[in-house]
Design a protein around this motif. Structure first.
Motif, short mmCIF file in Angstrom:
data_model
loop_
_atom_site.label_atom_id
_atom_site.label_comp_id
_atom_site.label_asym_id
_atom_site.label_seq_id
_atom_site.Cartn_x
_atom_site.Cartn_y
_atom_site.Cartn_z
N THR A 1 0.81 -1.22 0.00
CA THR A 1 0.00 0.00 0.00
C THR A 1 0.84 1.27 0.00
O THR A 1 0.28 2.36 -0.07
N SER A 2 2.15 1.14 0.06
CA SER A 2 3.04 2.31 0.10
C SER A 2 3.75 2.51 -1.23
O SER A 2 3.93 1.56 -2.01
N ALA A 3 4.16 3.74 -1.47
CA ALA A 3 4.98 4.04 -2.64
C ALA A 3 6.35 3.38 -2.48
O ALA A 3 6.82 3.17 -1.35
N PRO A 4 7.01 3.03 -3.57
CA PRO A 4 8.29 2.32 -3.48
C PRO A 4 9.43 3.21 -2.99
O PRO A 4 9.40 4.43 -3.15
N ALA A 5 10.44 2.56 -2.40
CA ALA A 5 11.66 3.26 -2.01
C ALA A 5 12.51 3.56 -3.24
O ALA A 5 12.36 2.91 -4.29
N SER A 6 13.40 4.53 -3.14
CA SER A 6 14.27 4.89 -4.27
C SER A 6 15.66 4.29 -4.09
O SER A 6 16.10 4.02 -2.98
N ARG A 7 16.34 4.09 -5.23
CA ARG A 7 17.67 3.49 -5.22
C ARG A 7 18.55 4.18 -6.26
O ARG A 7 18.10 4.46 -7.37
N ASP A 8 19.83 4.42 -5.90
CA ASP A 8 20.79 5.01 -6.83
C ASP A 8 21.47 3.90 -7.64
O ASP A 8 21.67 2.79 -7.14
N TYR B 1 -6.62 -4.24 -4.82
CA TYR B 1 -6.98 -2.99 -4.16
C TYR B 1 -8.47 -2.65 -4.26
O TYR B 1 -8.90 -1.65 -3.70
N ASN B 2 -9.20 -3.47 -5.00
CA ASN B 2 -10.63 -3.23 -5.18
C ASN B 2 -10.89 -1.82 -5.68
O ASN B 2 -11.83 -1.14 -5.27
N GLU B 3 -10.04 -1.37 -6.59
CA GLU B 3 -10.11 -0.02 -7.15
C GLU B 3 -9.55 -0.06 -8.56
O GLU B 3 -8.63 -0.83 -8.85
N THR B 4 -10.11 0.76 -9.45
CA THR B 4 -9.60 0.84 -10.81
C THR B 4 -8.48 1.87 -10.87
O THR B 4 -8.64 3.00 -10.44
N ARG B 5 -7.36 1.44 -11.41
CA ARG B 5 -6.17 2.29 -11.44
C ARG B 5 -6.30 3.42 -12.45
O ARG B 5 -6.91 3.27 -13.51
N SER B 6 -5.71 4.56 -12.12
CA SER B 6 -5.51 5.66 -13.06
C SER B 6 -4.18 6.31 -12.68
O SER B 6 -3.71 6.17 -11.55
N ASP B 7 -3.56 7.00 -13.62
CA ASP B 7 -2.30 7.67 -13.30
C ASP B 7 -2.05 8.85 -14.20
O ASP B 7 -2.65 8.99 -15.28
N LYS B 8 -1.16 9.71 -13.73
CA LYS B 8 -0.66 10.85 -14.49
C LYS B 8 0.86 10.74 -14.56
O LYS B 8 1.51 10.50 -13.55
N PHE C 1 11.31 12.03 -14.63
CA PHE C 1 10.00 11.50 -15.02
C PHE C 1 9.30 10.98 -13.78
O PHE C 1 9.91 10.29 -12.95
N ASN C 2 8.01 11.27 -13.66
CA ASN C 2 7.25 10.88 -12.48
C ASN C 2 5.89 10.31 -12.91
O ASN C 2 5.25 10.82 -13.83
N GLU C 3 5.48 9.22 -12.26
CA GLU C 3 4.17 8.64 -12.47
C GLU C 3 3.42 8.66 -11.15
O GLU C 3 3.84 8.03 -10.17
N ASP C 4 2.34 9.40 -11.10
CA ASP C 4 1.53 9.55 -9.90
C ASP C 4 0.22 8.79 -10.08
O ASP C 4 -0.64 9.21 -10.86
N ALA C 5 0.08 7.66 -9.39
CA ALA C 5 -1.10 6.81 -9.53
C ALA C 5 -2.03 6.99 -8.34
O ALA C 5 -1.60 7.36 -7.24
N ASN C 6 -3.30 6.70 -8.56
CA ASN C 6 -4.26 6.75 -7.45
C ASN C 6 -4.05 5.61 -6.45
O ASN C 6 -4.51 5.67 -5.32
N ILE C 7 -3.34 4.55 -6.88
CA ILE C 7 -2.93 3.46 -5.99
C ILE C 7 -1.43 3.63 -5.75
O ILE C 7 -0.62 3.51 -6.67
N ASP D 1 3.04 4.11 -7.93
CA ASP D 1 3.81 5.33 -8.13
C ASP D 1 5.22 4.96 -8.58
O ASP D 1 5.79 3.94 -8.16
N SER D 2 5.80 5.79 -9.42
CA SER D 2 7.19 5.57 -9.83
C SER D 2 7.84 6.91 -10.18
O SER D 2 7.17 7.89 -10.49
N ARG D 3 9.16 6.92 -10.10
CA ARG D 3 9.91 8.14 -10.40
C ARG D 3 11.32 7.76 -10.81
O ARG D 3 11.89 6.81 -10.27
N ILE D 4 11.86 8.48 -11.76
CA ILE D 4 13.27 8.33 -12.13
C ILE D 4 13.84 9.68 -12.52
O ILE D 4 13.20 10.45 -13.23
N TYR D 5 15.01 9.98 -11.98
CA TYR D 5 15.73 11.17 -12.43
C TYR D 5 17.21 10.82 -12.48
O TYR D 5 17.68 9.89 -11.80
N GLY D 6 17.94 11.53 -13.33
CA GLY D 6 19.35 11.20 -13.46
C GLY D 6 20.07 12.09 -14.45
O GLY D 6 19.53 13.06 -14.98
N VAL D 7 21.32 11.72 -14.69
CA VAL D 7 22.18 12.47 -15.60
C VAL D 7 23.06 11.48 -16.37
O VAL D 7 23.48 10.46 -15.83
#
Length: 328
Positions: free
Chosen positions: A54-61, A267-274, A304-310, A314-320
């Protein structure tokens, strides 16, 4: 053009026969958070364990090598070009596609293209992402399909591209720990046919500035209806070229929204994301005085960021990425 590998536009077919292309060698740093993506052949991007569904994922380098290239051979008299390689914009999303195809220019109609696309650096995903407090097992996310393009339609600045890819992986979603029945588990199947449509317009503001607005449509026809979705969005790219100083700057921003087809059985919910992101590429030619002018320093920053209702999705990536680019 030095920057053709980084923007959605295509180069015109040259008036001289022969080889052309680019080779990019460098290194990348990324910070990634995702419960679905595991990594690549050269880097582990996320952690193999999670403590919650139920939680957003941790980040890793992570740090990895970057090797990309594209080669073309032009038959000038026939207005035909053979093309094989990758796009840098795919790499920063860890969705690298190899392609091999042909382009043909038809007077007054534009340039038509067809290519076979297949996995480059295959992304690794979790066979069952929904395993808690134990290590998840990796599997390759393979893909293959076809890409059609129509560049500068009827001699206008409008172009379109359609790609159909079959996405395949060993799928065990929800079958390891969760008490899902066969029908419920089948709703989470990520194997899919992915339809992608891009339409863009190249606006030459002046000799140094170009704006390229783009419309995005994706239909992820997944086997599992809880993972199937239609995605709509926009992208805007600004390109700045200063020939005197050998400088190229490319900035792009994008936004998409997706609605999924069915209720998620966990989750008994229909997913959506931005999804939204920004990407900045810097190319500097002429820095190496004892080498040909085709050699450039390349730098790429991205977020880049993905913000989901579940939250789990959720996901995110940034880098160089820092690299040397050689064009030929």
């Amino acid at each position: 053009m030095a920057w053709s590998f980084s923007v959605p536009a295509f180069d015109a077919i040259p008036n001289q026969s022969g080889f052309s292309g680019y080779l990019l060698l460098g290194a990348s740093f990324a910070n990634t958070s995702s419960n679905m993506l595991a990594g690549t052949k050269t880097a582990d991007l996320t952690y193999p364990t999670t403590d919650s569904l139920t939680s957003a994922p941790a980040s890793r380098d992570s740090v990895s090598a970057t090797v990309l290239g594209e080669a073309r051979y032009t038959f000038a008299a026939q207005r035909t070009q053979l093309v094989a390689g990758q796009l840098f914009t795919d790499y920063v999303r860890y969705d690298v596609i190899n392609s091999a195809g042909v382009r043909h220019e038809i007077e007054s109609l534009g340039t038509m293209g067809v290519s076979y696309v297949f996995s480059g650096i295959a992304a690794k995903v979790w066979k069952d992402p929904y395993v808690v407090a134990a290590e998840r097992i990796e599997t390759d996310r393979k893909q293959q399909g076809w890409r059609l393009s129509w560049e500068r339609m009827f001699a206008t600045p409008v172009s379109l591209q359609y790609t159909l890819r079959a996405i395949e992986m060993d799928e065990l979603s929800g079958k390891t720990q969760l008490a899902l029945n066969e029908r419920e588990a089948s709703l989470l199947d990520r194997n899919a046919d992915l339809h992608e449509l891009r339409v863009w317009y190249e606006r030459e503001v002046n000799e140094r500035h170009r704006l390229t607005p783009e419309l995005i449509y994706d239909n992820n026809d997944a086997n599992g209806q809880a993972m199937a979705a239609e995605r709509y969005g926009i992208k805007l790219t600004h390109t700045f070229v200063h020939e005197k100083f050998g400088l190229v700057l490319i900035t792009s921003g994008s936004y998409t929204h997706a609605e999924y087809n069915a209720l998620n059985p966990i989750y008994n919910e229909t997913r959506s994301d931005k999804r939204y992101g920004i990407d900045f590429t810097y190319l500097q030619f002429g820095l190496f005085k004892n080498y040909p002018s085709q050699l450039a320093l390349a730098a790429n920053l991205y977020y880049f960021n993905e913000d989901a209702n579940i939250n789990f999705y959720d996901s995110r990536i940034y880098g160089v990425t820092l690299a040397l680019l050689s064009r030929f």
